[in-house]
Design an enzyme around this catalytic site. Structure first.
Site, PDB file in Angstrom:
ATOM      1  N   ARG A  56       0.844  -1.209   0.000  1.00 48.12           N
ATOM      2  CA  ARG A  56       0.000   0.000   0.000  1.00 48.12           C
ATOM      3  C   ARG A  56       0.877   1.256   0.000  1.00 48.12           C
ATOM      4  NH1 ARG A  56      -4.023  -2.285   4.788  1.00 48.12           N
ATOM      5  NH2 ARG A  56      -5.375  -3.552   3.443  1.00 48.12           N
ATOM      6  N   GLU A  97      -5.879  -3.922  -2.643  1.00 50.99           N
ATOM      7  CA  GLU A  97      -5.054  -3.591  -1.471  1.00 50.99           C
ATOM      8  C   GLU A  97      -5.871  -2.832  -0.422  1.00 50.99           C
ATOM      9  OE1 GLU A  97      -1.575  -4.006  -1.298  1.00 50.99           O
ATOM     10  OE2 GLU A  97      -1.026  -4.398  -3.378  1.00 50.99           O
TER      11      GLU A  97
HETATM   12  P1  TGC Z   1      -7.769  -6.845  12.806  1.00 52.88           P
HETATM   13  O1  TGC Z   1      -8.337  -7.506  14.002  1.00 52.88           O
HETATM   14  O2  TGC Z   1      -7.871  -5.360  12.673  1.00 52.88           O
HETATM   15  O3  TGC Z   1      -6.227  -7.227  12.648  1.00 52.88           O
HETATM   16  C1  TGC Z   1      -5.788  -8.571  12.728  1.00 52.88           C
HETATM   17  C2  TGC Z   1      -4.322  -8.571  13.117  1.00 52.88           C
HETATM   18  O4  TGC Z   1      -3.563  -7.929  12.078  1.00 52.88           O
HETATM   19  C3  TGC Z   1      -2.850  -6.786  12.612  1.00 52.88           C
HETATM   20  N1  TGC Z   1      -2.874  -5.767  11.561  1.00 52.88           N
HETATM   21  C4  TGC Z   1      -1.794  -5.472  10.845  1.00 52.88           C
HETATM   22  N2  TGC Z   1      -0.524  -5.906  10.914  1.00 52.88           N
HETATM   23  C5  TGC Z   1       0.353  -5.413  10.032  1.00 52.88           C
HETATM   24  N3  TGC Z   1       0.004  -4.523   9.074  1.00 52.88           N
HETATM   25  C6  TGC Z   1      -1.261  -4.066   8.965  1.00 52.88           C
HETATM   26  N4  TGC Z   1      -1.605  -3.209   7.976  1.00 52.88           N
HETATM   27  C7  TGC Z   1      -2.228  -4.535   9.875  1.00 52.88           C
HETATM   28  N5  TGC Z   1      -3.558  -4.308  10.062  1.00 52.88           N
HETATM   29  C8  TGC Z   1      -3.930  -5.066  11.108  1.00 52.88           C
HETATM   30  C9  TGC Z   1      -3.646  -6.397  13.837  1.00 52.88           C
HETATM   31  O5  TGC Z   1      -2.838  -5.684  14.734  1.00 52.88           O
HETATM   32  C10 TGC Z   1      -4.030  -7.765  14.373  1.00 52.88           C
HETATM   33  O6  TGC Z   1      -2.877  -8.347  14.972  1.00 52.88           O
HETATM   34  P2  TGC Z   1      -3.020  -9.372  16.217  1.00 52.88           P
HETATM   35  O7  TGC Z   1      -1.607  -9.663  16.609  1.00 52.88           O
HETATM   36  O8  TGC Z   1      -3.814  -8.633  17.259  1.00 52.88           O
HETATM   37  O9  TGC Z   1      -3.743 -10.567  15.682  1.00 52.88           O
HETATM   38  O10 TGC Z   1      -8.398  -7.563  11.531  1.00 52.88           O
HETATM   39  P3  TGC Z   1      -9.862  -7.510  10.926  1.00 52.88           P
HETATM   40  O11 TGC Z   1     -10.259  -8.884  10.545  1.00 52.88           O
HETATM   41  O12 TGC Z   1     -10.796  -6.726  11.821  1.00 52.88           O
HETATM   42  O13 TGC Z   1      -9.661  -6.722   9.537  1.00 52.88           O
HETATM   43  C11 TGC Z   1      -9.272  -5.444   9.477  1.00 52.88           C
HETATM   44  C12 TGC Z   1      -9.301  -4.949   8.000  1.00 52.88           C
HETATM   45  C13 TGC Z   1     -10.709  -4.843   7.464  1.00 52.88           C
HETATM   46  C14 TGC Z   1      -8.684  -3.571   8.051  1.00 52.88           C
HETATM   47  C15 TGC Z   1      -8.461  -5.886   7.102  1.00 52.88           C
HETATM   48  O14 TGC Z   1      -9.092  -7.098   6.961  1.00 52.88           O
HETATM   49  C16 TGC Z   1      -8.212  -5.307   5.743  1.00 52.88           C
HETATM   50  O15 TGC Z   1      -7.247  -4.548   5.564  1.00 52.88           O
HETATM   51  N6  TGC Z   1      -9.044  -5.649   4.702  1.00 52.88           N
HETATM   52  C17 TGC Z   1      -8.780  -5.292   3.339  1.00 52.88           C
HETATM   53  C18 TGC Z   1      -8.319  -6.512   2.578  1.00 52.88           C
HETATM   54  C19 TGC Z   1      -7.234  -6.211   1.594  1.00 52.88           C
HETATM   55  O16 TGC Z   1      -6.585  -5.188   1.630  1.00 52.88           O
HETATM   56  N7  TGC Z   1      -6.991  -7.130   0.691  1.00 52.88           N
HETATM   57  C20 TGC Z   1      -5.947  -6.983  -0.234  1.00 52.88           C
HETATM   58  C21 TGC Z   1      -5.686  -8.269  -0.973  1.00 52.88           C
HETATM   59  S1  TGC Z   1      -4.139  -8.289  -1.825  1.00 52.88           S
HETATM   60  C22 TGC Z   1      -4.328  -7.246  -3.095  1.00 52.88           C
HETATM   61  O17 TGC Z   1      -5.273  -6.577  -3.279  1.00 52.88           O
HETATM   62  C23 TGC Z   1      -3.187  -7.219  -4.008  1.00 52.88           C
HETATM   63  S2  TGC Z   1      -3.365  -6.176  -5.348  1.00 52.88           S
HETATM   64  C24 TGC Z   1      -2.012  -6.634  -6.206  1.00 52.88           C
HETATM   65  C25 TGC Z   1      -1.524  -5.662  -7.187  1.00 52.88           C
HETATM   66  O18 TGC Z   1      -0.882  -4.621  -6.808  1.00 52.88           O
HETATM   67  O19 TGC Z   1      -1.672  -5.957  -8.409  1.00 52.88           O
HETATM   68  P1  FAD Z   2     -16.031  -6.468  -1.423  1.00 49.78           P
HETATM   69  O1  FAD Z   2     -15.241  -6.762  -0.200  1.00 49.78           O
HETATM   70  O2  FAD Z   2     -17.192  -7.339  -1.743  1.00 49.78           O
HETATM   71  O3  FAD Z   2     -16.509  -4.953  -1.342  1.00 49.78           O
HETATM   72  C1  FAD Z   2     -17.523  -4.423  -2.206  1.00 49.78           C
HETATM   73  C2  FAD Z   2     -17.873  -3.009  -1.717  1.00 49.78           C
HETATM   74  O4  FAD Z   2     -18.363  -3.068  -0.377  1.00 49.78           O
HETATM   75  C3  FAD Z   2     -16.644  -2.090  -1.672  1.00 49.78           C
HETATM   76  O5  FAD Z   2     -17.014  -0.802  -2.081  1.00 49.78           O
HETATM   77  C4  FAD Z   2     -16.259  -2.072  -0.214  1.00 49.78           C
HETATM   78  O6  FAD Z   2     -15.596  -0.874   0.167  1.00 49.78           O
HETATM   79  C5  FAD Z   2     -17.610  -2.201   0.463  1.00 49.78           C
HETATM   80  N1  FAD Z   2     -17.491  -2.777   1.808  1.00 49.78           N
HETATM   81  C6  FAD Z   2     -17.044  -4.008   2.163  1.00 49.78           C
HETATM   82  N2  FAD Z   2     -17.043  -4.159   3.486  1.00 49.78           N
HETATM   83  C7  FAD Z   2     -17.493  -2.977   3.998  1.00 49.78           C
HETATM   84  C8  FAD Z   2     -17.696  -2.497   5.320  1.00 49.78           C
HETATM   85  N3  FAD Z   2     -17.410  -3.215   6.405  1.00 49.78           N
HETATM   86  N4  FAD Z   2     -18.185  -1.245   5.470  1.00 49.78           N
HETATM   87  C9  FAD Z   2     -18.438  -0.457   4.383  1.00 49.78           C
HETATM   88  N5  FAD Z   2     -18.258  -0.853   3.107  1.00 49.78           N
HETATM   89  C10 FAD Z   2     -17.783  -2.109   2.926  1.00 49.78           C
HETATM   90  N6  FAD Z   2      -6.260  -9.877  -4.128  1.00 49.78           N
HETATM   91  C11 FAD Z   2      -5.217 -10.687  -3.767  1.00 49.78           C
HETATM   92  O7  FAD Z   2      -5.277 -11.373  -2.761  1.00 49.78           O
HETATM   93  N7  FAD Z   2      -4.104 -10.755  -4.548  1.00 49.78           N
HETATM   94  C12 FAD Z   2      -3.957 -10.043  -5.689  1.00 49.78           C
HETATM   95  O8  FAD Z   2      -2.916 -10.122  -6.356  1.00 49.78           O
HETATM   96  C13 FAD Z   2      -5.042  -9.203  -6.100  1.00 49.78           C
HETATM   97  N8  FAD Z   2      -4.980  -8.541  -7.275  1.00 49.78           N
HETATM   98  C14 FAD Z   2      -6.095  -7.875  -7.733  1.00 49.78           C
HETATM   99  C15 FAD Z   2      -6.118  -7.370  -9.049  1.00 49.78           C
HETATM  100  C16 FAD Z   2      -7.268  -6.764  -9.529  1.00 49.78           C
HETATM  101  C17 FAD Z   2      -7.291  -6.286 -10.953  1.00 49.78           C
HETATM  102  C18 FAD Z   2      -8.393  -6.589  -8.693  1.00 49.78           C
HETATM  103  C19 FAD Z   2      -9.640  -5.894  -9.196  1.00 49.78           C
HETATM  104  C20 FAD Z   2      -8.384  -7.077  -7.410  1.00 49.78           C
HETATM  105  C21 FAD Z   2      -7.245  -7.749  -6.919  1.00 49.78           C
HETATM  106  N9  FAD Z   2      -7.248  -8.349  -5.657  1.00 49.78           N
HETATM  107  C22 FAD Z   2      -6.194  -9.150  -5.263  1.00 49.78           C
HETATM  108  C23 FAD Z   2      -8.461  -8.355  -4.859  1.00 49.78           C
HETATM  109  C24 FAD Z   2      -8.742  -7.058  -4.114  1.00 49.78           C
HETATM  110  O9  FAD Z   2      -7.896  -6.906  -3.024  1.00 49.78           O
HETATM  111  C25 FAD Z   2     -10.212  -7.066  -3.705  1.00 49.78           C
HETATM  112  O10 FAD Z   2     -10.977  -6.861  -4.885  1.00 49.78           O
HETATM  113  C26 FAD Z   2     -10.532  -6.008  -2.665  1.00 49.78           C
HETATM  114  O11 FAD Z   2      -9.906  -6.297  -1.433  1.00 49.78           O
HETATM  115  C27 FAD Z   2     -12.052  -5.863  -2.435  1.00 49.78           C
HETATM  116  O12 FAD Z   2     -12.670  -7.089  -2.279  1.00 49.78           O
HETATM  117  P2  FAD Z   2     -13.991  -7.450  -3.153  1.00 49.78           P
HETATM  118  O13 FAD Z   2     -13.660  -7.187  -4.579  1.00 49.78           O
HETATM  119  O14 FAD Z   2     -14.401  -8.819  -2.762  1.00 49.78           O
HETATM  120  O15 FAD Z   2     -15.065  -6.390  -2.714  1.00 49.78           O
END
Ligand code: TGC
Ligand code: FAD
Length: 409
Positions: free
Chosen positions: A268, A388
């Site tokens: 990020r 992300e």
């Molecule tokens: P929560 O209870 O808040 O946290 C669980 C544990 O994780 C720790 N933690 C972190 N540690 C390091 N870095 C961070 N940024 C951290 N954020 C939280 C936290 O301290 C805790 O640790 P512990 O020791 O107490 O267990 O977890 P939650 O389940 O309530 O979720 C929080 C939330 C919603 C913020 C998290 O799930 C989240 O960030 N959701 C978004 C998912 C996301 O970003 N997915 C990305 C997938 S990868 C991707 O998109 C790649 S794109 C690739 C490309 O560039 O092409």
């Molecule tokens: P959802 O979680 O279903 O969310 C849909 C909508 O609801 C969003 O607007 C969101 O903000 C909202 N929403 C969800 N929860 C809440 C809440 N609690 N309160 C308010 N609003 C909420 N993932 C990987 O692991 N690895 C990768 O390499 C990777 N690459 C990617 C590449 C592309 C091109 C794309 C499009 C995605 C990629 N992702 C990857 C996945 C990406 O991280 C997810 O798409 C993203 O985290 C959102 O998840 P979702 O698409 O299931 O949307």
């Protein structure tokens, strides 16, 4: 320093396409360069030059065809852009976080998909192996990933668990000297071309574990996702695991969501810089176009409404540069919090998307064509706003940080 660009025209008064590609200069209204070391500037300028020569001339075609320009990986490796801040003993550059950020900025100026290729490999595959893996893992995988000989991907998101990865159902079961992995991941950058995947799955206690899965293991597949209207020069797929044997030695010790989330913090941060690159490219194109294009007898840049757009763009870019530079210094000191990183990712990507839309408007009808980069950046940034952690998830992270109240659930 003057911020007025040099306009290059041919004898007919029209702008040469190759000249357009050559002309980009960075925009540095507050002399951020004065805060950078020579090492930072050398790394940034090398990537900027490479993007001009290797990415800009071909990216529109790859985007239009929806094809991943895989030949660019070697160039990214030669620049040291794959895991730049990891130690030299693993074949990396051992650079600081600002160098890493500036590299991502320049790559995303070229295209978000090219920056994605570097981010995933460096921050989401190499970094977890470095941080959570054993020395054996590091020696086995990092040099090959740094040189581009091997491609990696990061599997966290599932079809039913995107913003809430804690709900994942992909799982491992103990089977003697190995685990059996089952499940499916969705939206995975590079999965169809990956040699290895860093996969996150629940163990029998329900704890999230990370592991390195070699994609030639029987039971692994990675079908490509088609039909994307965004990030078209990047390849995205699923990861499907059907009774895959994963040696126990491939599983990281770390347990819980902090394993994958710590990698996301790194990625990020890179995106926060990257978005500035996309915004600068749009601003640069809009500024030049508005000085060249005349309507009602004068350049578009001479109308107050155009100037308002341009003035707001450079203001937002400058604010983002300063925010991100400060974040980089905190990263270097190991003091940046996940919430601070969230703020920069959300702010900068949103800023870039708004600028891409405004820049597109300044180009009028030409703005919807691939003669200019704004529409492509705009479409790409819709993905960047979502992956992300979505824009709204990052808002909630800031909200929780300042109030102490979790509004996710
Ligand atoms: P929560 O209870 O808040 O946290 C669980 C544990 O994780 C720790 N933690 C972190 N540690 C390091 N870095 C961070 N940024 C951290 N954020 C939280 C936290 O301290 C805790 O640790 P512990 O020791 O107490 O267990 O977890 P939650 O389940 O309530 O979720 C929080 C939330 C919603 C913020 C998290 O799930 C989240 O960030 N959701 C978004 C998912 C996301 O970003 N997915 C990305 C997938 S990868 C991707 O998109 C790649 S794109 C690739 C490309 O560039 O092409
Ligand atoms: P959802 O979680 O279903 O969310 C849909 C909508 O609801 C969003 O607007 C969101 O903000 C909202 N929403 C969800 N929860 C809440 C809440 N609690 N309160 C308010 N609003 C909420 N993932 C990987 O692991 N690895 C990768 O390499 C990777 N690459 C990617 C590449 C592309 C091109 C794309 C499009 C995605 C990629 N992702 C990857 C996945 C990406 O991280 C997810 O798409 C993203 O985290 C959102 O998840 P979702 O698409 O299931 O949307």
């Amino acid at each position: 320093m003057s911020h007025k660009p040099t306009v290059m025209q041919n004898q007919n008064g029209t702008v040469e396409k190759s000249a357009k590609q050559d002309r980009f200069q960075g925009h540095d209204y507050y002399d951020l360069d004065g805060l950078l070391s020579d090492e930072h500037k050398i790394a940034r300028d090398a990537v900027r030059q490479w993007v001009k020569q290797e990415v800009s001339p071909v990216i529109e075609e790859y985007f239009e065809r929806g094809e991943y320009p895989k030949h660019l990986l070697k160039g990214l490796a030669d620049l040291g852009a794959l895991g730049p801040s990891l130690p030299e003993k693993y074949g990396c550059a051992g650079a600081d976080e600002i160098t890493y950020g500036l590299m991502m900025q320049e790559l995303e100026r070229g295209d978000s998909g090219v920056r994605s290729a570097a981010s995933v490999q460096g921050s989401l595959v190499m970094y977890p192996i470095y941080k959570w893996g054993t020395e054996e893992h590091r020696m086995k995988y990092l040099p090959k990933l740094a040189s581009g000989e091997m491609v990696g991907c990061f599997g966290l998101t599932e079809p039913d668990h995107g913003s809430n990865p804690a709900g994942m159902i992909t799982n491992i079961k103990d089977n003697g000297d190995h685990y059996i992995l089952n499940g499916a991941k969705m939206w995975i950058t590079n999965s169809p071309v990956a040699d290895i995947a860093v996969v996150w799955a629940k163990d029998e206690e329900g704890k999230i574990r990370g592991m390195i899965v070699e994609m030639d293991t029987p039971g692994c597949s990675a079908p490509e996702i088609h039909g994307k209207l965004s990030l078209r020069a990047s390849i995205t797929g699923e990861l499907v695991f059907e009774d895959v044997r994963v040696p126990k030695s491939q599983v990281f010790e770390v347990k819980g969501l902090k394993g994958p989330l710590s990698c996301l913090s790194k990625a990020r941060y890179g995106i926060a810089w990257g978005a500035i690159g996309a915004a600068m490219d749009c601003y640069d194109s809009a500024l030049r176009y508005s000085l060249e294009r005349e309507q009602f007898g004068k350049p578009l840049a001479g109308f107050q409404l155009t100037q308002k757009k341009l003035a707001e763009m450079i203001t937002e870019i400058t604010k983002a540069q300063l925010l991100t530079w400060r974040l980089g210094t905190l990263m270097n000191e190991g003091k940046a919090t996940p919430a601070q990183i969230s703020m920069a990712k959300r702010n900068n990507v949103h800023m870039a998307l708004v600028i891409a839309r405004e820049a597109r408007q300044i180009h009028g009808g030409m703005g919807i064509t691939n003669e200019y980069p704004c529409m492509r950046h705009m479409m790409n940034l819709e993905t960047v706003l979502t992956y992300e952690g979505t824009h709204d998830i990052h808002l909630l992270i800031t909200g929780m940080d300042v109030t102490g109240i979790n509004a996710f659930k």
